[in-house]
Design an enzyme around this catalytic site. Sequence first.
Site, mmCIF file in Angstrom:
data_model
loop_
_atom_site.group_PDB
_atom_site.id
_atom_site.type_symbol
_atom_site.label_atom_id
_atom_site.label_comp_id
_atom_site.label_asym_id
_atom_site.label_seq_id
_atom_site.Cartn_x
_atom_site.Cartn_y
_atom_site.Cartn_z
ATOM 1 N N GLN A 127 0.851 -1.191 0.000
ATOM 2 C CA GLN A 127 0.000 0.000 0.000
ATOM 3 C C GLN A 127 0.888 1.242 0.000
ATOM 4 O O GLN A 127 1.782 1.373 0.834
ATOM 5 C CB GLN A 127 -0.886 0.004 1.243
ATOM 6 C CG GLN A 127 -1.875 1.158 1.278
ATOM 7 C CD GLN A 127 -2.565 1.231 2.635
ATOM 8 O OE1 GLN A 127 -1.935 1.465 3.649
ATOM 9 N NE2 GLN A 127 -3.863 1.015 2.641
ATOM 10 N N TYR B 299 -6.374 10.452 5.027
ATOM 11 C CA TYR B 299 -5.015 10.715 4.548
ATOM 12 C C TYR B 299 -5.085 11.670 3.341
ATOM 13 O O TYR B 299 -6.141 12.157 2.992
ATOM 14 C CB TYR B 299 -4.290 9.402 4.258
ATOM 15 C CG TYR B 299 -3.552 8.832 5.467
ATOM 16 C CD1 TYR B 299 -3.864 9.234 6.753
ATOM 17 C CD2 TYR B 299 -2.522 7.910 5.313
ATOM 18 C CE1 TYR B 299 -3.174 8.724 7.867
ATOM 19 C CE2 TYR B 299 -1.829 7.398 6.414
ATOM 20 C CZ TYR B 299 -2.160 7.818 7.687
ATOM 21 O OH TYR B 299 -1.470 7.330 8.777
#
Length: 226
Positions: free
Chosen positions: A98, A168
């Site tokens: 990721q 995020y």
Amino acid sequence: PMKLFTPGKIGPVELRNRTIRSAAFEGMGKDNNPTAALRDYHLSVARGGVGMTTLAYAGICRSALSFDTQLWLRPEIVAPLREITDGIHAAGAKASIQIGHCGNMTHRSTAGGTPVGASGGFNLYSPTLVRALRKDEIRELARLFGDAVRTARDAGFDCVEVHAGHGYLISQFLSPYTNRRRDEFGGPLERRMDFMRICVDEVLEAAGNDMGVLVKTNMRDGFRGG
């Protein structure tokens, strides 16, 4: 047999079955580097029979990091990551990593400077002052997403997962709560999506025709004004 245990594909990548260890953060890095614990964990998951296991979370640059237990995806850690992916492949599974940028969810000491976000202000969660990204920085960060994919390929990963959720940086552009920009990256949803679009374009170009690409996002922020 249950379809879950039959082969499946993500882009050009064929998995032995349709189970994936999702990119849930292990907190097993040290000084933003991989560790034996991280390797052993993912090797045990691969030996357990999943189709693919995902290392989480790897920052695309220094400012992308929230914690020192996260990975910083850079050429210096390709060799130890390759040890992990080699082991995963030997167990018959595929490997994904990721990639992302945490935006304002960090501190100056970790990020190496004032945390950045879609908009400036104060992040109560950290808590910290945050500055808004300039347009040239936005385009540079998108290019770094592409660089991260190339580094992931060098490290033996079959797939990458773009972190576009849960507060995020990409999520900070998508959410009206955190994106108060007045340029082409702010305003209606169509424009708030532009940062994600250019990041994913860079990722797809870097992934070429031999790596799979996933994107993690959330449908709701879960708070008023999101």
